[in-house]
Scaffold this motif. Structure first.
Motif, PDB file in Angstrom:
ATOM      1  N   GLU A 103      66.848 107.100  19.198  1.00  0.00           N
ATOM      2  CA  GLU A 103      66.392 105.718  18.990  1.00  0.00           C
ATOM      3  C   GLU A 103      66.777 105.212  17.597  1.00  0.00           C
ATOM      4  N   ARG A 104      66.633 106.068  16.597  1.00  0.00           N
ATOM      5  CA  ARG A 104      66.984 105.661  15.233  1.00  0.00           C
ATOM      6  C   ARG A 104      68.489 105.449  15.086  1.00  0.00           C
ATOM      7  N   LEU A 105      69.290 106.306  15.725  1.00  0.00           N
ATOM      8  CA  LEU A 105      70.744 106.133  15.678  1.00  0.00           C
ATOM      9  C   LEU A 105      71.156 104.836  16.378  1.00  0.00           C
ATOM     10  N   ARG A 106      70.547 104.574  17.512  1.00  0.00           N
ATOM     11  CA  ARG A 106      70.873 103.360  18.273  1.00  0.00           C
ATOM     12  C   ARG A 106      70.534 102.107  17.466  1.00  0.00           C
ATOM     13  N   ALA A 107      69.443 102.152  16.713  1.00  0.00           N
ATOM     14  CA  ALA A 107      69.019 100.989  15.920  1.00  0.00           C
ATOM     15  C   ALA A 107      69.861 100.795  14.670  1.00  0.00           C
ATOM     16  N   ALA A 108      70.513 101.845  14.200  1.00  0.00           N
ATOM     17  CA  ALA A 108      71.307 101.768  12.967  1.00  0.00           C
ATOM     18  C   ALA A 108      72.669 101.124  13.230  1.00  0.00           C
ATOM     19  N   PRO A 109      73.214 100.432  12.246  1.00  0.00           N
ATOM     20  CA  PRO A 109      74.582  99.911  12.379  1.00  0.00           C
ATOM     21  C   PRO A 109      75.552 101.084  12.590  1.00  0.00           C
ATOM     22  N   ALA A 110      76.573 100.868  13.382  1.00  0.00           N
ATOM     23  CA  ALA A 110      77.535 101.936  13.686  1.00  0.00           C
ATOM     24  C   ALA A 110      78.112 102.563  12.422  1.00  0.00           C
ATOM     25  N   SER A 111      78.302 101.766  11.405  1.00  0.00           N
ATOM     26  CA  SER A 111      78.900 102.269  10.162  1.00  0.00           C
ATOM     27  C   SER A 111      77.974 103.237   9.404  1.00  0.00           C
ATOM     28  N   GLU A 112      76.693 103.230   9.733  1.00  0.00           N
ATOM     29  CA  GLU A 112      75.728 104.086   9.025  1.00  0.00           C
ATOM     30  C   GLU A 112      75.255 105.286   9.849  1.00  0.00           C
ATOM     31  N   ARG A 113      75.678 105.364  11.094  1.00  0.00           N
ATOM     32  CA  ARG A 113      75.162 106.407  11.982  1.00  0.00           C
ATOM     33  C   ARG A 113      75.528 107.821  11.543  1.00  0.00           C
ATOM     34  N   ARG A 114      76.740 108.002  11.039  1.00  0.00           N
ATOM     35  CA  ARG A 114      77.166 109.343  10.623  1.00  0.00           C
ATOM     36  C   ARG A 114      76.257 109.897   9.522  1.00  0.00           C
ATOM     37  N   THR A 123      79.013 107.073  18.532  1.00  0.00           N
ATOM     38  CA  THR A 123      79.604 105.959  19.268  1.00  0.00           C
ATOM     39  C   THR A 123      78.681 105.394  20.342  1.00  0.00           C
ATOM     40  N   ALA A 124      77.887 106.245  20.993  1.00  0.00           N
ATOM     41  CA  ALA A 124      76.992 105.780  22.053  1.00  0.00           C
ATOM     42  C   ALA A 124      75.710 106.607  22.033  1.00  0.00           C
ATOM     43  N   PRO A 125      74.882 106.405  21.015  1.00  0.00           N
ATOM     44  CA  PRO A 125      73.671 107.214  20.917  1.00  0.00           C
ATOM     45  C   PRO A 125      72.733 106.981  22.096  1.00  0.00           C
ATOM     46  N   SER A 126      72.290 108.063  22.685  1.00  0.00           N
ATOM     47  CA  SER A 126      71.332 107.975  23.777  1.00  0.00           C
ATOM     48  C   SER A 126      70.487 109.240  23.769  1.00  0.00           C
ATOM     49  N   ALA A 127      69.314 109.134  24.344  1.00  0.00           N
ATOM     50  CA  ALA A 127      68.433 110.295  24.412  1.00  0.00           C
ATOM     51  C   ALA A 127      69.087 111.416  25.206  1.00  0.00           C
ATOM     52  N   GLY A 128      69.842 111.060  26.243  1.00  0.00           N
ATOM     53  CA  GLY A 128      70.495 112.072  27.053  1.00  0.00           C
ATOM     54  C   GLY A 128      71.521 112.892  26.292  1.00  0.00           C
ATOM     55  N   ARG A 129      72.173 112.293  25.325  1.00  0.00           N
ATOM     56  CA  ARG A 129      73.145 113.035  24.515  1.00  0.00           C
ATOM     57  C   ARG A 129      72.429 113.916  23.491  1.00  0.00           C
ATOM     58  N   ALA A 130      71.291 113.454  22.996  1.00  0.00           N
ATOM     59  CA  ALA A 130      70.574 114.216  21.979  1.00  0.00           C
ATOM     60  C   ALA A 130      69.679 115.289  22.591  1.00  0.00           C
TER      61      ALA A 130
END
Length: 95
Positions: free
Chosen positions: A52-63, A85-92
């Protein structure tokens, strides 16, 4: 074609869940997620919250965020790319 009412096939919702959980990996993951809410019982990782936090963050800040929240995933190039690129609970969260 023979059709049966679920009430005639399964004695209860618990029986139905057990049947589909054993036959379908996605159903099993949904059941496990309903119990654990994306919280790893082995290491304590809050995978749902991280996604959820990754999804809410701008793509440039996710790393940078991933490196801070979950260094082990950030070190895995394939998983890190998926989460960036596509943060989701299923990937995490993996069952």
């Amino acid at each position: 074609s023979v059709e049966a009412d679920e009430g005639a096939v399964f004695c209860s919702g618990k029986c139905r869940s057990a049947y589909f959980g054993a036959r379908n990996g996605e159903a099993l993951r949904r059941q496990l997620f309903a119990l654990e809410k994306g919280h790893c019982q082995s290491c304590g990782l809050q995978a749902q919250e991280i996604a959820e936090r990754l999804r809410a963050a701008p793509a440039s800040e996710r790393r940078k965020l991933l490196e801070r929240l979950w260094p082990k995933a950030a070190a895995d190039p394939s998983l890190a790319k998926q989460l960036e690129t596509a943060p989701s609970a299923g990937r995490a969260w993996q069952a």
